[in-house]
Design a protein around this motif. Structure first.
Motif, PDB file in Angstrom:
ATOM      1  N   ALA A  69     -24.445  17.803  -7.451  1.00 10.79           N
ATOM      2  CA  ALA A  69     -24.596  17.035  -8.690  1.00 10.79           C
ATOM      3  C   ALA A  69     -26.044  16.992  -9.138  1.00 10.79           C
ATOM      4  O   ALA A  69     -26.350  17.136 -10.330  1.00 10.79           O
ATOM      5  N   ALA A  70     -26.967  16.787  -8.199  1.00 10.92           N
ATOM      6  CA  ALA A  70     -28.381  16.705  -8.546  1.00 10.92           C
ATOM      7  C   ALA A  70     -28.896  18.040  -9.081  1.00 10.92           C
ATOM      8  O   ALA A  70     -29.645  18.087 -10.072  1.00 10.92           O
ATOM      9  N   THR A  71     -28.482  19.131  -8.439  1.00  6.45           N
ATOM     10  CA  THR A  71     -28.901  20.452  -8.908  1.00  6.45           C
ATOM     11  C   THR A  71     -28.336  20.752 -10.281  1.00  6.45           C
ATOM     12  O   THR A  71     -29.034  21.260 -11.171  1.00  6.45           O
ATOM     13  N   ASP A  72     -27.064  20.428 -10.478  1.00  6.92           N
ATOM     14  CA  ASP A  72     -26.436  20.688 -11.773  1.00  6.92           C
ATOM     15  C   ASP A  72     -27.026  19.814 -12.877  1.00  6.92           C
ATOM     16  O   ASP A  72     -27.060  20.223 -14.046  1.00  6.92           O
ATOM     17  N   ALA A  73     -27.478  18.623 -12.528  1.00  8.92           N
ATOM     18  CA  ALA A  73     -28.090  17.748 -13.533  1.00  8.92           C
ATOM     19  C   ALA A  73     -29.316  18.427 -14.138  1.00  8.92           C
ATOM     20  O   ALA A  73     -29.504  18.418 -15.368  1.00  8.92           O
ATOM     21  N   ILE A  74     -30.142  19.017 -13.300  1.00  7.76           N
ATOM     22  CA  ILE A  74     -31.331  19.709 -13.795  1.00  7.76           C
ATOM     23  C   ILE A  74     -30.940  20.969 -14.562  1.00  7.76           C
ATOM     24  O   ILE A  74     -31.470  21.251 -15.646  1.00  7.76           O
ATOM     25  N   ARG A  75     -30.004  21.739 -14.002  1.00  9.83           N
ATOM     26  CA  ARG A  75     -29.585  22.980 -14.669  1.00  9.83           C
ATOM     27  C   ARG A  75     -29.016  22.703 -16.054  1.00  9.83           C
ATOM     28  O   ARG A  75     -29.411  23.340 -17.051  1.00  9.83           O
ATOM     29  N   LEU A  76     -28.099  21.755 -16.140  1.00 13.19           N
ATOM     30  CA  LEU A  76     -27.474  21.439 -17.423  1.00 13.19           C
ATOM     31  C   LEU A  76     -28.489  20.892 -18.424  1.00 13.19           C
ATOM     32  O   LEU A  76     -28.432  21.205 -19.619  1.00 13.19           O
ATOM     33  N   ALA A  77     -29.409  20.069 -17.934  1.00  8.73           N
ATOM     34  CA  ALA A  77     -30.422  19.506 -18.818  1.00  8.73           C
ATOM     35  C   ALA A  77     -31.305  20.606 -19.406  1.00  8.73           C
ATOM     36  O   ALA A  77     -31.567  20.631 -20.614  1.00  8.73           O
ATOM     37  N   LEU A  78     -31.756  21.520 -18.578  1.00  6.94           N
ATOM     38  CA  LEU A  78     -32.618  22.593 -19.060  1.00  6.94           C
ATOM     39  C   LEU A  78     -31.867  23.531 -20.002  1.00  6.94           C
ATOM     40  O   LEU A  78     -32.414  23.954 -21.031  1.00  6.94           O
ATOM     41  N   GLU A  79     -30.617  23.841 -19.670  1.00 12.02           N
ATOM     42  CA  GLU A  79     -29.838  24.722 -20.538  1.00 12.02           C
ATOM     43  C   GLU A  79     -29.587  24.061 -21.898  1.00 12.02           C
ATOM     44  O   GLU A  79     -29.677  24.716 -22.939  1.00 12.02           O
ATOM     45  N   SER A  92     -36.075  15.327 -24.215  1.00 11.75           N
ATOM     46  CA  SER A  92     -36.857  16.222 -23.360  1.00 11.75           C
ATOM     47  C   SER A  92     -36.056  16.594 -22.106  1.00 11.75           C
ATOM     48  O   SER A  92     -35.049  15.943 -21.790  1.00 11.75           O
ATOM     49  N   PRO A  93     -36.485  17.617 -21.385  1.00 12.21           N
ATOM     50  CA  PRO A  93     -35.795  17.965 -20.138  1.00 12.21           C
ATOM     51  C   PRO A  93     -35.717  16.806 -19.148  1.00 12.21           C
ATOM     52  O   PRO A  93     -34.678  16.593 -18.524  1.00 12.21           O
ATOM     53  N   ALA A  94     -36.794  16.047 -19.005  1.00 11.77           N
ATOM     54  CA  ALA A  94     -36.798  14.930 -18.058  1.00 11.77           C
ATOM     55  C   ALA A  94     -35.775  13.876 -18.458  1.00 11.77           C
ATOM     56  O   ALA A  94     -35.024  13.362 -17.612  1.00 11.77           O
ATOM     57  N   ALA A  95     -35.732  13.537 -19.747  1.00 15.68           N
ATOM     58  CA  ALA A  95     -34.791  12.521 -20.218  1.00 15.68           C
ATOM     59  C   ALA A  95     -33.353  13.006 -20.074  1.00 15.68           C
ATOM     60  O   ALA A  95     -32.470  12.254 -19.639  1.00 15.68           O
ATOM     61  N   CYS A 154     -28.116  13.141 -17.181  1.00 20.00           N
ATOM     62  CA  CYS A 154     -27.080  13.929 -16.492  1.00 20.00           C
ATOM     63  C   CYS A 154     -26.899  13.447 -15.062  1.00 20.00           C
ATOM     64  O   CYS A 154     -25.767  13.324 -14.577  1.00 20.00           O
ATOM     65  N   LEU A 155     -28.008  13.188 -14.385  1.00 17.47           N
ATOM     66  CA  LEU A 155     -27.944  12.755 -12.992  1.00 17.47           C
ATOM     67  C   LEU A 155     -27.217  11.420 -12.885  1.00 17.47           C
ATOM     68  O   LEU A 155     -26.400  11.213 -11.987  1.00 17.47           O
ATOM     69  N   ARG A 156     -27.499  10.519 -13.802  1.00 17.18           N
ATOM     70  CA  ARG A 156     -26.840   9.211 -13.786  1.00 17.18           C
ATOM     71  C   ARG A 156     -25.333   9.365 -13.998  1.00 17.18           C
ATOM     72  O   ARG A 156     -24.526   8.721 -13.323  1.00 17.18           O
ATOM     73  N   GLU A 157     -24.951  10.252 -14.929  1.00 16.96           N
ATOM     74  CA  GLU A 157     -23.529  10.453 -15.205  1.00 16.96           C
ATOM     75  C   GLU A 157     -22.820  11.155 -14.047  1.00 16.96           C
ATOM     76  O   GLU A 157     -21.707  10.781 -13.663  1.00 16.96           O
ATOM     77  N   LEU A 158     -23.449  12.185 -13.483  1.00 15.39           N
ATOM     78  CA  LEU A 158     -22.812  12.980 -12.447  1.00 15.39           C
ATOM     79  C   LEU A 158     -22.712  12.255 -11.112  1.00 15.39           C
ATOM     80  O   LEU A 158     -21.810  12.525 -10.324  1.00 15.39           O
ATOM     81  N   THR A 159     -23.650  11.354 -10.845  1.00 21.01           N
ATOM     82  CA  THR A 159     -23.671  10.704  -9.535  1.00 21.01           C
ATOM     83  C   THR A 159     -23.215   9.247  -9.593  1.00 21.01           C
ATOM     84  O   THR A 159     -23.185   8.583  -8.562  1.00 21.01           O
ATOM     85  N   GLY A 160     -22.846   8.762 -10.780  1.00 23.16           N
ATOM     86  CA  GLY A 160     -22.513   7.356 -10.927  1.00 23.16           C
ATOM     87  C   GLY A 160     -21.409   6.865 -10.029  1.00 23.16           C
ATOM     88  O   GLY A 160     -21.420   5.715  -9.573  1.00 23.16           O
TER      89      GLY A 160
END
Length: 210
Positions: free
Chosen positions: A166-176, A190-193, A198-204
């Protein structure tokens, strides 16, 4: 579990430096001319190395950007590994994501824009997309022991794998997602936001992170 690795030898550091120089050269040319308009010879020439040196390190011109795409993941894992075991894992993940995708100076901003250019080029190049996906899979694999150490001995294998994925996909999806827009490197889109969102949604709903 110890996530630390032995210090690199001088030869290994030189090899990494050469690979990164080639990766930067490839990224600049791909962004300017696309992958179809770029040859391995042109990349080698831009990096100041012989073509045989290029092929000593990389199998193809698309493969050459792998080290550059992996830099963010390496920094992210290092930030996580520095967290105290037993600390709030969700908070540590979000903090590390925000730091690694932040753009506090122009050099960091330029790096993100370069990634945007590569991801846009990858949209029309299956081989370049394959490199991007491979880098993300390798990052996820390397993230698992870091998550396991932070989560503690009682954490099960499946929750650790889920958290790393989930954490890896959060970054990947955000950047894409960001790469498809003209949003700035800073601000609400921005990518960070986006990665934090994404991380909050995927890991909630993950018990390991609550």
């Amino acid at each position: 579990m110890d996530t630390r690795t032995r210090p690199l030898t001088l030869t290994e550091r030189r090899k990494q430096a050469t690979q990164l120089e080639i990766a930067h050269a490839a990224a600049e040319l791909f962004t300017a001319h696309g992958t179809d308009g770029t040859t391995a010879e042109a990349i080698a020439d831009r990096a100041g190395v012989a073509l045989r040196t290029f092929y000593r390190y990389f199998r193809s011109k698309q493969d050459a950007v792998g080290p550059l795409l992996a830099v963010g993941g390496d920094r992210w894992r290092a930030l996580l590994a520095a967290s105290e075991p037993g600390a709030d894992l969700a908070g540590a993940l979000r903090s590390a994501v925000a730091q690694v995708l932040d753009a506090p100076d122009e050099a960091a901003a330029a790096g993100l824009r370069q990634t945007r250019g590569l991801l846009r080029a990858a949209a029309d190049d299956p081989a370049l997309r394959a490199v991007w996906y491979r880098v993300n899979q390798e990052s996820e694999d390397k993230l698992r022991p870091v998550v396991a150490e932070l989560a503690g001995e009682d954490a099960g294998t499946l929750p650790v794998r889920l958290a790393a994925a989930a954490a890896t996909d959060a970054i990947r999806l955000a950047l894409e997602t960001w790469a498809e827009t003209d949003a700035d490197v800073r601000g609400p889109d921005s990518p960070a936001a986006l990665a934090t969102r994404c991380l909050r949604e995927l890991t909630g709903g993950m018990e390991l992170l609550t």
